[in-house]
Design a protein around this motif. Structure first.
Motif, short mmCIF file in Angstrom:
data_model
loop_
_atom_site.label_atom_id
_atom_site.label_comp_id
_atom_site.label_asym_id
_atom_site.label_seq_id
_atom_site.Cartn_x
_atom_site.Cartn_y
_atom_site.Cartn_z
N UNK A 271 44.91 -12.41 66.40
CA UNK A 271 45.62 -11.87 67.64
C UNK A 271 46.85 -12.63 68.02
N UNK A 272 47.95 -12.28 68.70
CA UNK A 272 49.09 -12.64 68.79
C UNK A 272 48.83 -14.31 69.78
N UNK A 273 49.41 -15.23 69.26
CA UNK A 273 49.16 -16.55 69.72
C UNK A 273 48.17 -17.39 69.12
N UNK A 274 47.27 -16.80 68.21
CA UNK A 274 46.22 -17.28 67.24
C UNK A 274 46.89 -17.97 66.12
N UNK A 275 46.10 -18.85 65.41
CA UNK A 275 46.35 -19.34 64.37
C UNK A 275 45.68 -18.97 62.97
N UNK A 276 46.26 -19.15 61.84
CA UNK A 276 45.67 -18.90 60.67
C UNK A 276 46.24 -20.03 59.70
N UNK A 277 45.41 -20.37 58.70
CA UNK A 277 46.02 -21.12 57.43
C UNK A 277 45.75 -20.59 56.10
N UNK A 278 47.09 -20.60 55.42
CA UNK A 278 46.80 -20.02 54.22
C UNK A 278 46.85 -21.00 53.05
N UNK A 279 46.21 -20.78 51.88
CA UNK A 279 46.29 -21.85 50.93
C UNK A 279 46.49 -21.11 49.66
N UNK A 280 47.19 -21.88 48.66
CA UNK A 280 47.45 -21.44 47.40
C UNK A 280 46.98 -22.54 46.38
N UNK A 281 46.11 -21.99 45.51
CA UNK A 281 45.69 -22.77 44.48
C UNK A 281 46.54 -22.74 43.12
N UNK A 282 46.85 -23.79 42.60
CA UNK A 282 48.01 -23.56 41.46
C UNK A 282 47.22 -24.16 40.14
N UNK A 283 47.40 -23.53 39.19
CA UNK A 283 47.12 -23.97 37.83
C UNK A 283 48.01 -23.85 36.79
N UNK A 284 47.97 -24.39 35.83
CA UNK A 284 48.79 -24.11 34.48
C UNK A 284 50.17 -24.78 34.11
N UNK A 285 50.35 -25.60 35.19
CA UNK A 285 51.52 -26.29 35.14
C UNK A 285 51.51 -27.73 35.67
N UNK A 286 52.40 -28.74 35.62
CA UNK A 286 52.27 -30.06 36.34
C UNK A 286 52.77 -30.00 37.84
N UNK A 287 51.79 -29.45 38.68
CA UNK A 287 51.89 -29.10 40.00
C UNK A 287 52.96 -30.08 40.90
N UNK A 288 52.52 -31.51 40.49
CA UNK A 288 53.16 -32.56 41.27
C UNK A 288 54.42 -32.52 40.99
N UNK A 289 54.99 -31.95 40.01
CA UNK A 289 56.46 -32.06 39.81
C UNK A 289 57.48 -31.10 40.40
#
Length: 115
Positions: free
Chosen positions: A12-30
């Motif tokens: 609803x308007x005013x509410x919150x959501x948290x999206x997440x993205x799981x990454x793989x296959x590469x050096x994520x921290x770079x």
């Protein structure tokens, strides 16, 4: 490279959501990571970006002060915390990165904002 988004849904308007993205296959921290969104009939737009170490973030003007991008390099994940959601935030949200001269996208997660 694989990017898998989760966490979308109905809010609803005013509410919150948290999206997440799981990454793989590469050096994520770079690599920087981005969140884009695309509403029906509109072009895909960059919403937020974060550098490889999580020290610098940037936002499109319409979400500044409401959205926060973050990352956990130990878990190979990037997040988008969305607060004070508005109907105009409704869109498909995509995780994105640019690795070895190629652009990679997740499948997207739908965010609907409606009362």
């Amino acid at each position: 490279v694989q990017l898998v988004e989760s966490g979308g849904g109905l809010a609803q308007p005013g509410e919150s959501l948290r999206l997440s993205c799981a990454a793989s296959g590469f050096s994520f921290s770079k690599y920087a990571m981005n969140w884009f969104r695309q509403a029906p009939g509109k072009e895909r737009e960059l919403v937020a970006t974060i550098d490889s170490v999580g020290s610098t973030a940037g936002y499109t003007d319409s979400v500044k002060g409401r959205f926060t991008i973050s990352r956990d390099n130990a878990k190979n994940r990037v997040y988008l915390q969305m607060t004070s959601l508005k109907p105009e935030d409704a869109a498909v949200y995509y995780c994105n990165t640019f690795v070895r001269l190629a652009n990679y996208w997740g499948q997207g997660t739908q965010v609907t904002v409606s009362s």
